[in-house]
Design an enzyme around this catalytic site. Sequence first.
Site, PDB file in Angstrom:
ATOM      1  N   SER A   1       0.824  -1.209   0.000  1.00 41.57           N
ATOM      2  CA  SER A   1       0.000   0.000   0.000  1.00 41.57           C
ATOM      3  C   SER A   1       0.856   1.256   0.000  1.00 41.57           C
ATOM      4  CB  SER A   1      -0.925  -0.005   1.221  1.00 41.57           C
ATOM      5  OG  SER A   1      -1.808  -1.104   1.180  1.00 41.57           O
TER       6      SER A   1
ATOM      7  N   SER B   1     -12.142   2.097  -0.133  1.00 39.51           N
ATOM      8  CA  SER B   1     -11.509   3.381   0.184  1.00 39.51           C
ATOM      9  C   SER B   1     -10.574   3.831  -0.926  1.00 39.51           C
ATOM     10  CB  SER B   1     -10.733   3.274   1.494  1.00 39.51           C
ATOM     11  OG  SER B   1      -9.636   2.378   1.367  1.00 39.51           O
TER      12      SER B   1
ATOM     13  N   LYS C   1       1.392 -11.761  -5.759  1.00 38.99           N
ATOM     14  CA  LYS C   1       0.727 -10.467  -5.912  1.00 38.99           C
ATOM     15  C   LYS C   1       1.249  -9.462  -4.895  1.00 38.99           C
ATOM     16  CE  LYS C   1      -3.997  -8.647  -6.224  1.00 38.99           C
ATOM     17  NZ  LYS C   1      -3.861  -7.437  -5.415  1.00 38.99           N
TER      18      LYS C   1
ATOM     19  N   HIS D   1     -13.565  -7.959  -3.642  1.00 37.07           N
ATOM     20  CA  HIS D   1     -12.099  -7.951  -3.671  1.00 37.07           C
ATOM     21  C   HIS D   1     -11.586  -8.895  -4.759  1.00 37.07           C
ATOM     22  CE1 HIS D   1     -10.541  -5.706   0.058  1.00 37.07           C
ATOM     23  NE2 HIS D   1     -11.730  -5.244  -0.260  1.00 37.07           N
TER      24      HIS D   1
ATOM     25  N   GLY E   1      -5.995  -3.682  -6.982  1.00 33.24           N
ATOM     26  CA  GLY E   1      -6.924  -2.598  -6.699  1.00 33.24           C
ATOM     27  C   GLY E   1      -6.252  -1.250  -6.675  1.00 33.24           C
TER      28      GLY E   1
ATOM     29  N   SER F   1     -11.927   0.356   5.457  1.00 32.92           N
ATOM     30  CA  SER F   1     -10.461   0.519   5.450  1.00 32.92           C
ATOM     31  C   SER F   1     -10.023   1.959   5.682  1.00 32.92           C
ATOM     32  CB  SER F   1      -9.870  -0.010   4.141  1.00 32.92           C
ATOM     33  OG  SER F   1     -10.228  -1.356   3.928  1.00 32.92           O
TER      34      SER F   1
ATOM     35  N   GLU G   1      -8.561  -6.670   5.064  1.00 32.18           N
ATOM     36  CA  GLU G   1      -7.547  -7.513   4.435  1.00 32.18           C
ATOM     37  C   GLU G   1      -7.007  -8.598   5.374  1.00 32.18           C
ATOM     38  OE1 GLU G   1      -3.730  -4.570   4.600  1.00 32.18           O
ATOM     39  OE2 GLU G   1      -5.675  -3.754   4.019  1.00 32.18           O
TER      40      GLU G   1
ATOM     41  N   ARG H   1      -4.396 -13.694  -0.449  1.00 35.41           N
ATOM     42  CA  ARG H   1      -4.673 -13.890   0.972  1.00 35.41           C
ATOM     43  C   ARG H   1      -5.352 -15.221   1.254  1.00 35.41           C
ATOM     44  NH1 ARG H   1      -2.324  -9.724   3.111  1.00 35.41           N
ATOM     45  NH2 ARG H   1      -2.478  -7.703   2.062  1.00 35.41           N
TER      46      ARG H   1
ATOM     47  N   ARG I   1     -14.429 -12.856  -1.202  1.00 37.96           N
ATOM     48  CA  ARG I   1     -13.676 -13.520  -0.131  1.00 37.96           C
ATOM     49  C   ARG I   1     -14.584 -14.203   0.881  1.00 37.96           C
ATOM     50  NH1 ARG I   1      -8.673  -9.240   0.802  1.00 37.96           N
ATOM     51  NH2 ARG I   1      -7.333 -10.146  -0.824  1.00 37.96           N
TER      52      ARG I   1
END
Length: 423
Positions: A27, A169, A408, A338, A94, A197, A311, A383, A342
């Site tokens: 991020s 977000s 990723k 996502h 994203g 988030s 996340e 994830r 998920r």
Amino acid sequence: MTSTQTWPAPVAAGPVDATVALPGSKSMTNRALILAALADGPTLVEAPLRSRDTLLMAAALRALGVDVEDEGADWRVRPGALRGPAAVDVGLAGTVMRFLPPVAALADGEVTIDGDPRARERPMGPLLTALHRLGAEINDGGRGALPFTVRGRGGLAGGPVTIDASGSSQLVSGLLLAAPRFEKGVEVRHEGPPVPSAPHLAMTVAMLRAAGASVETGTDLWRVASGPVRGGVTAIEPDLSNAAQFLGAALVTGGRVTVPGWPAETTQPGDALRGLLASMGAEVTDGPAGLTVRGTGGFRGIDADLREVGELTPVLAALAALADSPSRLTGIAHLRGHETDRLAALVAELNALGGDARELPDGLEIRPRPLRGGVFRTYDDHRMVMAAAVLGLAVPGIEVENVATVGKTLPGFTGLWTAMLEG
């Protein structure tokens, strides 16, 4: 990104006892690259993450005329005149699909943006509508989704805009990061269900301010003034969200894991792991060596609102399936949009191993049951790989589909995981 082979998730032979040094935050790296591309001089991005998501961002900026070069373990970014024609691949990232379009609107020429098949299903409409209202010309065929073409005119008017960012977000962060280069800056107002988030928005604001931008915030309101963005040096913190599975291993095995370099103050959502794991029964200490988590034997489930830290859900769901009592994980309806849905994916895979998980309107309810081995599908979602690895610590015979998709955000994950188990 897809492999037909499976990875046998290793079972822990006993309590882990390891120090795990993590690479940089995805991020922070991708925000730093955007700001560096828009700066008034070169930027050295120190210790960036090099993963599929960040390499896609670097490639996208290069396609627009920005010079991004390796300098040892760092990246040297030299901004240039943004230009098309260019074709950008966002993969399934994203941050790239939401941060790049406002930058493309500043370019002179056409920029075509596309990504993986699943990326075409992820929420983009509110961002594209907002950019149109701010003066951008975008041809998306009326889909509000990838692929689309941004016809840049070398600048963007900017100004006030209202957006529903309840899906991500990143829809707000994308506008804010490019806003210093808009003629009028931007005033973004959110209307709709709560923005998930929130720590990621705080990260965007903090990094903008560190680069010299003027930012004001209010309740569901963000203003960024037009003005220069400073170059210089941006140091990237370790990725705290990627610590989840390693610290969780201490809980599962009754062992110890230390992550060095854990920042004393941070906007990263992963910092919430300290409280979340403690509430499950871990002993959490912070010292000169880093953040240390010790398992104390069995551990309990949790009732947690994860809206700000969605996340972390896959790994926490895996821990919940191995805990001594039920868990409710809420505030995470947005995870349906996502890398995969998920919530549905976690329920399907946990139950396929004999678990008892069900979807709630905004989350998951998980009741621990004895689990068995089997193939754990990952849906091209990094994830999900991490969640499977945590389950494999205690459940023999878990075969993880397409483990390569973890690249990723965390290349070399399987090596780090094996090294942790070997101490």
